[in-house]
Motif scaffolding. Structure first.
Motif, PDB file in Angstrom:
ATOM      1  N   LYS A   1       0.830  -1.205   0.000  1.00 18.40           N
ATOM      2  CA  LYS A   1       0.000   0.000   0.000  1.00 18.40           C
ATOM      3  C   LYS A   1       0.856   1.243   0.000  1.00 18.40           C
ATOM      4  O   LYS A   1       0.643   2.171  -0.753  1.00 18.40           O
ATOM      5  CB  LYS A   1      -0.925   0.001   1.216  1.00 18.40           C
ATOM      6  N   HIS A   2       1.873   1.268   0.887  1.00 19.21           N
ATOM      7  CA  HIS A   2       2.744   2.439   1.001  1.00 19.21           C
ATOM      8  C   HIS A   2       4.028   2.138   0.249  1.00 19.21           C
ATOM      9  O   HIS A   2       4.955   1.544   0.784  1.00 19.21           O
ATOM     10  CB  HIS A   2       3.039   2.759   2.470  1.00 19.21           C
ATOM     11  N   LYS A   3       4.052   2.510  -1.028  1.00 14.04           N
ATOM     12  CA  LYS A   3       5.169   2.147  -1.900  1.00 14.04           C
ATOM     13  C   LYS A   3       6.465   2.750  -1.401  1.00 14.04           C
ATOM     14  O   LYS A   3       6.530   3.902  -0.983  1.00 14.04           O
ATOM     15  CB  LYS A   3       4.905   2.626  -3.334  1.00 14.04           C
ATOM     16  N   PHE A   4       7.532   1.954  -1.461  1.00  6.65           N
ATOM     17  CA  PHE A   4       8.834   2.423  -0.997  1.00  6.65           C
ATOM     18  C   PHE A   4       9.870   2.093  -2.047  1.00  6.65           C
ATOM     19  O   PHE A   4      10.060   0.935  -2.396  1.00  6.65           O
ATOM     20  CB  PHE A   4       9.203   1.741   0.319  1.00  6.65           C
ATOM     21  N   THR A   5      10.523   3.124  -2.593  1.00  9.20           N
ATOM     22  CA  THR A   5      11.599   2.903  -3.533  1.00  9.20           C
ATOM     23  C   THR A   5      12.818   2.372  -2.795  1.00  9.20           C
ATOM     24  O   THR A   5      13.259   2.953  -1.815  1.00  9.20           O
ATOM     25  CB  THR A   5      11.986   4.217  -4.236  1.00  9.20           C
ATOM     26  N   CYS A   6      13.351   1.261  -3.264  1.00  7.53           N
ATOM     27  CA  CYS A   6      14.504   0.650  -2.588  1.00  7.53           C
ATOM     28  C   CYS A   6      15.746   1.428  -2.977  1.00  7.53           C
ATOM     29  O   CYS A   6      16.275   1.251  -4.065  1.00  7.53           O
ATOM     30  CB  CYS A   6      14.627  -0.816  -2.998  1.00  7.53           C
ATOM     31  N   TRP A   7      16.183   2.327  -2.100  1.00  9.64           N
ATOM     32  CA  TRP A   7      17.311   3.168  -2.414  1.00  9.64           C
ATOM     33  C   TRP A   7      18.613   2.380  -2.336  1.00  9.64           C
ATOM     34  O   TRP A   7      18.660   1.215  -1.994  1.00  9.64           O
ATOM     35  CB  TRP A   7      17.337   4.371  -1.475  1.00  9.64           C
ATOM     36  N   SER A   8      19.707   3.066  -2.588  1.00  8.32           N
ATOM     37  CA  SER A   8      21.012   2.426  -2.621  1.00  8.32           C
ATOM     38  C   SER A   8      21.332   1.708  -1.326  1.00  8.32           C
ATOM     39  O   SER A   8      20.866   2.053  -0.259  1.00  8.32           O
ATOM     40  CB  SER A   8      22.075   3.496  -2.890  1.00  8.32           C
ATOM     41  N   SER A   9      22.208   0.710  -1.448  1.00  5.47           N
ATOM     42  CA  SER A   9      22.614  -0.045  -0.265  1.00  5.47           C
ATOM     43  C   SER A   9      23.389   0.828   0.714  1.00  5.47           C
ATOM     44  O   SER A   9      23.613   0.429   1.851  1.00  5.47           O
ATOM     45  CB  SER A   9      23.491  -1.228  -0.686  1.00  5.47           C
ATOM     46  N   GLU A  10      23.788   2.042   0.277  1.00  2.71           N
ATOM     47  CA  GLU A  10      24.462   2.958   1.198  1.00  2.71           C
ATOM     48  C   GLU A  10      23.569   3.312   2.374  1.00  2.71           C
ATOM     49  O   GLU A  10      24.025   3.679   3.440  1.00  2.71           O
ATOM     50  CB  GLU A  10      24.855   4.243   0.468  1.00  2.71           C
TER      51      GLU A  10
ATOM     52  N   LEU B   1      10.795 -13.022   1.633  1.00  2.00           N
ATOM     53  CA  LEU B   1      11.715 -13.307   0.536  1.00  2.00           C
ATOM     54  C   LEU B   1      11.250 -12.659  -0.763  1.00  2.00           C
ATOM     55  O   LEU B   1      12.058 -12.171  -1.558  1.00  2.00           O
ATOM     56  CB  LEU B   1      11.851 -14.820   0.355  1.00  2.00           C
ATOM     57  N   LEU B   2       9.945 -12.638  -0.983  1.00  2.00           N
ATOM     58  CA  LEU B   2       9.418 -11.987  -2.184  1.00  2.00           C
ATOM     59  C   LEU B   2       9.653 -10.489  -2.133  1.00  2.00           C
ATOM     60  O   LEU B   2       9.913  -9.849  -3.161  1.00  2.00           O
ATOM     61  CB  LEU B   2       7.927 -12.300  -2.343  1.00  2.00           C
ATOM     62  N   TYR B   3       9.567  -9.919  -0.932  1.00  2.00           N
ATOM     63  CA  TYR B   3       9.878  -8.495  -0.800  1.00  2.00           C
ATOM     64  C   TYR B   3      11.361  -8.258  -1.119  1.00  2.00           C
ATOM     65  O   TYR B   3      11.712  -7.281  -1.790  1.00  2.00           O
ATOM     66  CB  TYR B   3       9.547  -8.001   0.603  1.00  2.00           C
ATOM     67  N   TRP B   4      12.236  -9.159  -0.653  1.00  2.00           N
ATOM     68  CA  TRP B   4      13.659  -9.036  -0.981  1.00  2.00           C
ATOM     69  C   TRP B   4      13.853  -9.127  -2.496  1.00  2.00           C
ATOM     70  O   TRP B   4      14.623  -8.349  -3.079  1.00  2.00           O
ATOM     71  CB  TRP B   4      14.459 -10.143  -0.288  1.00  2.00           C
ATOM     72  N   ILE B   5      13.157 -10.060  -3.152  1.00  2.00           N
ATOM     73  CA  ILE B   5      13.269 -10.201  -4.604  1.00  2.00           C
ATOM     74  C   ILE B   5      12.792  -8.928  -5.290  1.00  2.00           C
ATOM     75  O   ILE B   5      13.380  -8.480  -6.283  1.00  2.00           O
ATOM     76  CB  ILE B   5      12.468 -11.422  -5.099  1.00  2.00           C
ATOM     77  N   SER B   6      11.712  -8.310  -4.769  1.00  2.00           N
ATOM     78  CA  SER B   6      11.220  -7.072  -5.374  1.00  2.00           C
ATOM     79  C   SER B   6      12.276  -5.968  -5.295  1.00  2.00           C
ATOM     80  O   SER B   6      12.411  -5.170  -6.225  1.00  2.00           O
ATOM     81  CB  SER B   6       9.917  -6.628  -4.699  1.00  2.00           C
ATOM     82  N   CYS B   7      13.023  -5.930  -4.186  1.00  2.00           N
ATOM     83  CA  CYS B   7      14.086  -4.927  -4.027  1.00  2.00           C
ATOM     84  C   CYS B   7      15.266  -5.196  -4.953  1.00  2.00           C
ATOM     85  O   CYS B   7      15.955  -4.272  -5.386  1.00  2.00           O
ATOM     86  CB  CYS B   7      14.569  -4.891  -2.577  1.00  2.00           C
ATOM     87  N   GLN B   8      15.509  -6.478  -5.250  1.00  2.00           N
ATOM     88  CA  GLN B   8      16.660  -6.881  -6.069  1.00  2.00           C
ATOM     89  C   GLN B   8      16.250  -7.317  -7.471  1.00  2.00           C
ATOM     90  O   GLN B   8      17.027  -7.950  -8.180  1.00  2.00           O
ATOM     91  CB  GLN B   8      17.394  -8.047  -5.376  1.00  2.00           C
TER      92      GLN B   8
ATOM     93  N   PRO C   1       6.400  -2.960  -4.947  1.00  2.00           N
ATOM     94  CA  PRO C   1       7.007  -1.949  -5.832  1.00  2.00           C
ATOM     95  C   PRO C   1       8.348  -2.437  -6.357  1.00  2.00           C
ATOM     96  O   PRO C   1       9.381  -2.232  -5.744  1.00  2.00           O
ATOM     97  CB  PRO C   1       7.168  -0.734  -4.915  1.00  2.00           C
ATOM     98  N   LEU C   2       8.339  -3.116  -7.497  1.00  2.00           N
ATOM     99  CA  LEU C   2       9.547  -3.739  -8.027  1.00  2.00           C
ATOM    100  C   LEU C   2      10.609  -2.694  -8.355  1.00  2.00           C
ATOM    101  O   LEU C   2      10.332  -1.679  -8.994  1.00  2.00           O
ATOM    102  CB  LEU C   2       9.216  -4.541  -9.293  1.00  2.00           C
ATOM    103  N   ASN C   3      11.818  -2.973  -7.940  1.00  2.00           N
ATOM    104  CA  ASN C   3      12.957  -2.115  -8.242  1.00  2.00           C
ATOM    105  C   ASN C   3      13.520  -2.554  -9.588  1.00  2.00           C
ATOM    106  O   ASN C   3      14.381  -3.423  -9.666  1.00  2.00           O
ATOM    107  CB  ASN C   3      14.008  -2.228  -7.140  1.00  2.00           C
ATOM    108  N   VAL C   4      13.013  -1.957 -10.656  1.00  2.00           N
ATOM    109  CA  VAL C   4      13.336  -2.415 -12.002  1.00  2.00           C
ATOM    110  C   VAL C   4      13.403  -1.209 -12.925  1.00  2.00           C
ATOM    111  O   VAL C   4      12.753  -0.191 -12.681  1.00  2.00           O
ATOM    112  CB  VAL C   4      12.278  -3.434 -12.494  1.00  2.00           C
ATOM    113  N   SER C   5      14.205  -1.331 -13.970  1.00  2.00           N
ATOM    114  CA  SER C   5      14.438  -0.183 -14.842  1.00  2.00           C
ATOM    115  C   SER C   5      13.265   0.141 -15.745  1.00  2.00           C
ATOM    116  O   SER C   5      13.010   1.297 -16.048  1.00  2.00           O
ATOM    117  CB  SER C   5      15.683  -0.434 -15.710  1.00  2.00           C
ATOM    118  N   SER C   6      12.552  -0.881 -16.214  1.00  2.00           N
ATOM    119  CA  SER C   6      11.453  -0.620 -17.143  1.00  2.00           C
ATOM    120  C   SER C   6      10.448  -1.754 -17.092  1.00  2.00           C
ATOM    121  O   SER C   6      10.744  -2.866 -16.642  1.00  2.00           O
ATOM    122  CB  SER C   6      11.982  -0.453 -18.573  1.00  2.00           C
TER     123      SER C   6
END
Length: 704
Positions: free
Chosen positions: A110-119, A275-282, A308-313
């Protein structure tokens, strides 16, 4: 002025140093909300902060729920900015707030979060610690491990027989307890066989059952979780799950997928969702791994596409889905329709849509996807109208895409971009800041006098043309660059720009009480042709021109005139671009002065000068009727002093969005639902005190 979003460079990259500081400040603030209140109210305060973390209340409700003044002016906007990141870091145990637990992973749907850099993520050390047996008698049984004394049951695992004690096995394992109570002949004979485990696995699990001790690590966690689940050793299963949650992200890519397979086999949904959330981030990094198409189930994919998949396109997501189906087409092709329905297929690049998606056998051979293919073919056939599909159906780009659907608020010298996927999240504000980039018109840097007006329209999904009243300029969203266009033949302040994709023609229209000036040029041409001119240099038009294009006709609203009865009339004028003929169509007393016309598919909506009345234009362009009125939320009855003459408007996802102009008092943006006729405010939009034109487009965003 609302607080800015996460600090960005001009390329859109996030300033992690500033973000970490903001997160730390808000974490301390939330901790203070819990600990600084009187002891009698501490339980309630903890509950309220937990509701905030779980996404059940918005930050604006925090102070009212706590019944005390804890929110200083600067805390609320900062909390809105950092709340998604705080949830993410709590989930991964990277920060702690006393008394507050990590949110469910489902809050991120519901509350989308962009997976920012590992920094953003610091290193963490979470000790692997199993739960000790509280039964002192059982602790003492450790000396009987591998000791035949008092043994009363043999367990055959593979070729090896283990001498065991029923009381120890039954006390630790619900599986053995049920087995020993069953009265089966094998139990009576004193020999049971365990085929589901191998010798090493059973030896390790025996140690846990006899001693209650085990060192969990990434090497043994898979075997121990499987054994604990199969033998129903609940305390060990819980410890294994906790270990996996605490160390999520520290496993290799292959180990993450192996854990997902095991959680699928054992039906441990709390682990599979994490794990699916981790996959969405990666997603961008793991989507091409063979193990991705091997391990993920249909159920996994359906849940994954909600994150919110972290994907280019969207092209990359589509490729992943098609590859997954192809890997086992015989058994998976039945899921093609439902999976593709989760795809934002109108956000595919046109090249990919033509050359890959529509030509793929999975798409062509599925009769259930005919509606999808028809929609794509319609989209391709309207290259100059593709921007209209932004916000319609499933055309929005996802968080993380390089190509982003934005609301482009055009000012005289720059464009301010707001990402639609962050602006709206279902019916609720998502809590993320929205202003992602500002592009200044570098072609104007040598001007001695700053332009005071702006007109703009779409040329394509990623291109717009703007007019400062003296010259046209083009902005390309794919390259985020400006280029100069032709000069106007006469002063065109407060003009309106229209684009006809069928004729590839741009029209500049200026209408006053006596003046009419209509110019034309083709896209990226060097000069403008005057189609019609009447008192072009005699009258300076004071108010914004309201005009719209239907077919080969340009309809213009001439400003009010007053008749003998002192009744105001606005005149609708029609100009045919083929015959170049101008005629008055009708007079009307509807409010038109300084109005904004907003095209939407085959319709046109008009917003009056105060931003109050919403008018709808018929297909023939002449019949204009009241469609709705801004209201139904807060105090929207005095808009003459609120929206001003120079607001911008566009339509996204069935909502008419109004953006402030230079005479605006309110700093908020409004969204009017065209179906429900309900108005709501959208906070935290960066805005300026200038004339504004609002469009929707797609730009390329370098996310660093």
């Amino acid at each position: 002025m609302s607080e800015p979003g996460p600090s960005t460079s001009t390329s859109g990259a996030i300033d992690h140093t500033s973000l970490k500081k903001d997160i730390s400040s808000c974490k301390d603030f939330l901790q203070k909300c819990v600990t600084s209140c009187p002891a009698s109210q501490r339980a309630k305060a903890t509950s309220v902060v937990q509701e905030l973390i779980d996404g059940k209340i918005e930050p604006e409700m925090l102070q009212a729920k706590l019944d005390v003044t804890v929110c200083e002016d600067h805390h609320l906007p900062l909390l809105k900015k950092t709340l998604p990141a705080i949830r993410h870091l709590l989930l991964y145990h990277e920060i702690k707030i006393k008394g507050i637990t990590a949110p469910s992973v489902h809050v991120f749907k519901k509350h989308k979060f962009t997976c920012w850099s590992s920094e953003l993520q610091g290193s963490r050390q979470v000790p692997a610690k199993t739960k000790q047996h509280e039964n002192q008698v059982l602790k003492a049984m450790g000396k009987f491990l591998n000791n035949e004394e008092y043994s009363d049951i043999d367990v055959r695992v593979g070729k090896k027989v283990f001498k065991c004690h029923k009381i120890v096995l039954a006390a630790s394992s619900s599986y053995f307890q049920a087995l020993f109570s069953s009265g089966m002949s094998e139990v009576q004979d004193g020999m049971v066989e365990l085929a589901a485990l191998d010798e090493k696995e059973f030896k390790n699990i025996l140690k846990v059952m006899y001693t209650g001790k085990c060192v969990l690590n990434k090497k043994n966690i898979l075997d121990l979780l499987y054994s604990a689940s199969y033998l129903q050793i609940s305390f060990l299963e819980k410890d294994c799950i906790q270990f996996i949650e605490n160390h999520m992200g520290e496993f290799s890519d292959t180990e993450h997928f192996e854990l997902l397979k095991l959680s699928n086999d054992l039906d441990i949904h709390e682990i599979s969702s994490r794990l699916l959330y981790w996959i969405s981030c990666q997603f961008q990094n793991v989507r091409e791994l063979e193990i991705f198409v091997q391990i993920l189930t249909y159920k996994n994919l359906m849940e994954l596409l909600d994150f919110p998949l972290n994907v280019s396109s969207e092209d990359d997501i589509c490729n992943s889905l098609l590859n997954w189906i192809e890997f086992d087409e015989e058994n998976r092709k039945q899921h093609g329709k439902t999976l593709i329905s989760k795809l934002n297929y109108l956000a595919l690049t046109e090249k990919y849509m033509k050359e890959v998606f529509l030509c793929h056998p999975v798409i062509q051979n599925d009769a259930g996807l005919q509606d999808v293919t028809s929609k794509c073919l319609e989209y391709i056939a309207r290259p100059g109208r593709q921007w209209e599909y932004i916000g319609e159906d499933k055309s929005s780009h996802r968080v993380g895409h390089r190509y982003v659907d934005v609301m482009a608020v055009c000012y005289p010298t720059s464009i301010l971009f707001t990402e639609f996927s962050r602006l709206f999240d279902g019916c609720d504000y998502s809590g993320q800041y929205t202003m992602i980039r500002e592009s200044r018109n570098d072609k104007l840097k040598n001007l001695k006098r700053r332009p005071e007006s702006i007109a703009a329209c779409n040329l394509s999904r990623s291109e717009i043309v703007l007019s400062t009243g003296t010259q046209l300029f083009y902005f390309n969203g794919d390259t985020c660059t400006w280029s100069s266009g032709p000069m106007h033949s006469a002063p065109s302040t407060n003009n309106c720009l229209l684009y006809d994709p069928d004729l590839h023609s741009i029209y500049s229209v200026v209408v006053g009480k006596e003046k009419v000036l209509i110019e034309k040029c083709t896209s990226y041409s060097d000069s403008m042709e005057v189609l019609y001119s009447e008192n072009a240099r005699k009258e300076i038009v004071q108010n914004r021109t309201c005009a719209y294009l239907i077919g080969e006709n340009i309809y213009m609203i001439k400003p009010y005139t007053t008749d003998a009865s002192q009744k105001k009339h606005a005149t609708i004028v029609r100009f045919n671009v083929i015959t170049k003929s101008l005629e008055n169509v009708q007079d009307t007393d509807l409010p038109f002065l300084c109005s904004v016309a907003v095209p939407h598919k085959d319709m046109v909506f008009i917003v009056d000068k105060e931003g109050v009345n919403i008018l709808k234009v018929s297909n023939n362009g002449t019949l204009i009727e009241q469609h709705g009125k801004i209201g139904g939320y807060c105090h929207y009855d005095m808009w003459a002093s609120r929206m001003g003459d120079d607001f911008g408007a566009c339509i996204y996802n069935g909502r008419l969005i109004l953006v402030r102009g230079k005479k605006t008092v309110s700093q908020h943006v409004l969204a009017f639902d065209l179906d429900a006729h309900v108005t709501r405010e959208i906070p935290n939009i960066e805005s300026k005190v200038d004339a504004a034109v609002s469009l929707k487009m797609t730009i390329y965003l370098d996310r660093g």
